[in-house]
Write an enzyme that holds these catalytic residues in place. Structure first.
Site, PDB file in Angstrom:
ATOM      1  N   HIS A  49      12.192  22.160  -6.735  1.00  0.00           N
ATOM      2  CA  HIS A  49      12.309  23.576  -7.066  1.00  0.00           C
ATOM      3  C   HIS A  49      10.940  24.096  -7.492  1.00  0.00           C
ATOM      4  O   HIS A  49      10.484  23.827  -8.604  1.00  0.00           O
ATOM      5  CB  HIS A  49      13.329  23.753  -8.189  1.00  0.00           C
ATOM      6  CG  HIS A  49      13.713  25.171  -8.455  1.00  0.00           C
ATOM      7  ND1 HIS A  49      13.072  26.243  -7.892  1.00  0.00           N
ATOM      8  CD2 HIS A  49      14.691  25.702  -9.243  1.00  0.00           C
ATOM      9  CE1 HIS A  49      13.624  27.356  -8.306  1.00  0.00           C
ATOM     10  NE2 HIS A  49      14.615  27.064  -9.120  1.00  0.00           N
TER      11      HIS A  49
ATOM     12  N   HIS B  77      20.090  28.390  -2.446  1.00  0.00           N
ATOM     13  CA  HIS B  77      19.183  28.152  -3.577  1.00  0.00           C
ATOM     14  C   HIS B  77      19.296  26.683  -3.981  1.00  0.00           C
ATOM     15  O   HIS B  77      18.290  26.021  -4.206  1.00  0.00           O
ATOM     16  CB  HIS B  77      19.564  29.078  -4.726  1.00  0.00           C
ATOM     17  CG  HIS B  77      18.565  29.117  -5.826  1.00  0.00           C
ATOM     18  ND1 HIS B  77      17.235  29.417  -5.613  1.00  0.00           N
ATOM     19  CD2 HIS B  77      18.693  28.904  -7.159  1.00  0.00           C
ATOM     20  CE1 HIS B  77      16.592  29.383  -6.759  1.00  0.00           C
ATOM     21  NE2 HIS B  77      17.443  29.060  -7.718  1.00  0.00           N
TER      22      HIS B  77
ATOM     23  N   CYS C  43      13.127  32.770 -10.155  1.00  0.00           N
ATOM     24  CA  CYS C  43      13.202  31.943  -8.953  1.00  0.00           C
ATOM     25  C   CYS C  43      13.339  32.767  -7.676  1.00  0.00           C
ATOM     26  O   CYS C  43      13.258  32.210  -6.583  1.00  0.00           O
ATOM     27  CB  CYS C  43      14.379  30.967  -9.055  1.00  0.00           C
ATOM     28  SG  CYS C  43      14.410  30.029 -10.600  1.00  0.00           S
TER      29      CYS C  43
END
Length: 653
Positions: free
Chosen positions: A492, A454, A298
């Site tokens: 995401h 995040h 990520c």
């Protein structure tokens, strides 16, 4: 400043020992909020607090992106049927549709629809009597079980008899999708339709659009810019986190045997994770400079950004295009994350809110960072930025959207499991804050910075990431640190997540607004929020810097420092002087005019997608190779072969 004086200035600058400052001169891409250039996607995330005229312009641009409307050469708007409408009427007619078909929503991919996901289930049939069936000759397996009896009926058909006993088969079935929320690109936008795409995976089509959008946003003519540079001073760092896993890439390749479909010659090469960089070099900018892709789960966007920043700071490159492109909304990837317990599936969402059925509005609230939540919502996005060294940016009159002085990366050390969070993020954020403190001062760090979290919307993330923020804030005396969690809007997008965050931060600098976490009612009790400031609606905030935070599987932690245009200009004034900035502002007017022209065309649905397949192809014999340079046909400047040698010569003794 003349070209000659600029040359000697650069020599003095390099001799001073100062690093070149990587400045952002263009951005482009697309995510569930819309197009990146011109801050369209950012405006969608703060739409309700924008002035009425900006709301209307944003909705009209999205209507064109989503093929709900178009604008002709006379600047008149038409709806999808071609009917001429005034802008106000068009906004009124399309507003609800746009709001319901952007950002996170019920997955609209037919593979996840009411009929379910096609699959197979293993079974063993107990045949009490022989089974006879017919099939076409080409459908017969090459390697037959020894007990099968085959009789030819004609040239096309065969009859097969299987004796009594056990027979292993795969039975087709339709499995209902257990995860129906996703952050998809705006409905109606298909990047592959904007250029001559031939069986390109979705992620690569998104890359072509995003890189082209970045070039258009910069207002710079790429061919002119390239002609003034050594071809080796251009870099490209772009990739994604898990490759191209849809049917046109590795997904189709891996399914080919079990699905009975033939593998194609394109699926293997197009599946590689570095392919966005390869596509950009080969079909968009024609670069022969440095290239690569860093994969960090990520945190992949920030890993690639770090490579670009290091090249600019060291002087190895003068221009670097950085980006990632992820299209992970496929049944297999979604099922993989669901089986890990990482996704907000339908059952978990119903349990979270004590619901019997989920409505469209429930899916739109699926991602709830730092609140009571049950997992992240998968998204898709492609984001690219163009970096320049500060001297070249001033020389070309480039628009300066911000700057990236550094990106910090640290691992977690020993871990209980590969997916569990660890300690590396404390180090990355701590270093980032120390840099801003040293560059801008303690007051600016405490009062004029914000964190782009995040913020995945998992129970583990809300406690661990908030603790990182809280203890670092305490260490620097920060009382109320604003926290933005853009995944609540766009989901995401895996390796591109930090790209969504960074481009949103650039929007905050431009508009003085921080997006709120509008999917939450309250912050969860286990969030470490003593020194953090969370908000549901967008808030006004003038920032000098933003911290782009990423926490990836396997301990891939990264924090990038992004300075605002205002802070960057203050830094450039100190480094170059006011006279140099005055000359830059004069040159910038031409660049701004070109960029505004591109934005207006894009807002009308006319995209200048740059895809040059088969143009200017060279194989080697055309080059002029000398001892200290290589001249490439089509490139104005030669490639210098005068490389740095920090080790000295052996024959000097």
């Amino acid at each position: 400043m003349t070209c000659g004086s600029l040359f000697f200035y650069l020599l003095d600058y390099e001799d001073s020992g100062l690093s070149h400052l990587p400045v952002i001169v263009g951005m482009g891409g697309v995510n569930p909020a819309g197009r990146t250039s011109g801050h369209q996607a950012f405006r969608r995330t703060v739409l309700d607090v924008l002035p009425e005229a900006q709301q209307a312009n944003t909705l009209l641009g999205l209507a064109a992106l989503m093929r709900l409307a178009s604008r002709d050469a006379d600047e008149r708007w038409h709806d999808a049927s071609g009917q001429l409408l005034d802008a106000q009427t068009l906004v009124a007619q399309t507003r609800d549709h746009i709001l319901n078909h952007t950002l996170i929503r019920r997955n609209e991919d037919p593979r996840f629809g009411a009929e379910g996901i096609p699959g197979n289930r293993r079974a063993s049939l107990a045949l009490e009597t022989p089974l006879t069936f017919r099939l076409r000759r080409r459908e017969l397996p090459d390697d037959l079980p020894p007990t099968w009896q085959v009789r030819e009926i004609d040239r096309q058909q065969l009859e097969v008899t299987v004796p009594a006993g056990n027979m292993d088969v795969m039975l087709p079935e339709i499995r209902p999708a257990q995860v129906k929320a996703a952050g998809q690109l705006p409905t109606g936008f298909e990047p592959s339709q904007l250029y001559r795409s031939v069986h390109h995976p979705r992620g690569l089509s998104m890359s072509i659009f995003a890189a082209s959008d970045c070039l258009g946003d910069s207002g710079l003519n790429w061919d002119t810019l390239r002609d003034r540079l050594d071809p080796d001073s251009v870099g490209v760092y772009a990739g994604n986190s898990i490759g191209q896993l849809d049917e046109e890439g590795w997904g189709g390749l891996l399914q080919s045997f079990v699905s009975g479909k033939r593998a194609t010659s394109k699926q293997m090469p197009l599946g590689y994770g570095q392919m966005p960089a390869d596509f950009l070099n080969a079909y968009v900018i024609g670069s022969v400079g440095t290239t690569g892709a860093a994969l960090g789960a990520c945190a992949s966007f920030l890993y690639n950004l770090r490579l670009g920043v290091n090249d600019i700071r060291s002087g190895r490159c003068r221009v670097v295009i950085v980006g990632t492109s992820d299209a992970p909304i496929t049944p297999e990837i979604v099922e993989g994350f669901r089986s890990m317990g990482a996704l907000a599936d339908d059952d978990s969402l119903k349990a979270l809110d004590a619901l019997e059925l989920l409505t469209d509005s429930d899916y739109q609230r699926a991602c709830r960072p730092f609140a009571r939540n049950c997992g992240f919502t998968i998204g898709e996005a492609s984001q690219f930025i163009m970096l320049m060294d500060d001297a070249l940016a001033l020389e070309t009159g480039a628009e300066i959207l911000g700057s990236v002085p550094d990106v910090f990366v640290n691992a977690d050390g020993w871990k209980r499991s590969i997916s569990a969070p660890g300690i590396g993020n404390y180090v990355t954020l701590g270093k980032a804050c120390a840099l801003v403190r040293d560059m801008l001062g303690e007051k600016a760090l405490r009062e004029r910075t914000f964190v782009h979290a995040h913020g995945t919307s998992t129970p583990k993330n809300r406690t661990t990431e908030s603790h990182v923020f809280d203890v670092v804030a305490r260490a620097h005396g920060i009382e109320q640190w604003p926290v933005v969690a853009i995944k609540s809007c766009v989901g995401h997008s895996q390796g591109t997540a930090a790209g969504d965050q960074l481009t949103s931060a650039l929007g905050s600098f431009a508009y003085g607004l921080l997006p709120g976490i509008n999917t939450v009612d309250s912050i969860a009790d286990d969030v470490h929020a003593e020194r953090l400031r969370f908000f549901q609606q967008p808030v006004a905030f003038e920032a000098d810097a933003s911290f782009i935070n990423a926490k990836g599987f396997g301990g891939n932690n990264a924090t990038g420092v992004v300075l605002s245009p205002n802070a960057t200009e203050r830094l450039l004034r100190k480094r170059h002087g006011e006279a140099a900035l005055d000359e830059w502002r004069t040159r910038r007017e031409i660049v701004r005019t070109r960029a505004n022209h591109y934005h207006q065309s894009a807002d009308a649905g006319r995209f200048d997608v740059r895809y040059r397949f088969g143009e200017g192809v060279l194989e080697g014999p055309e080059l002029e190779v000398a001892a200290d340079s290589i001249h490439i046909p089509g490139y104005a400047q030669p490639v210098s072969l005068n490389v740095d040698n920090p080790f000295g010569r052996l024959d000097e003794d």
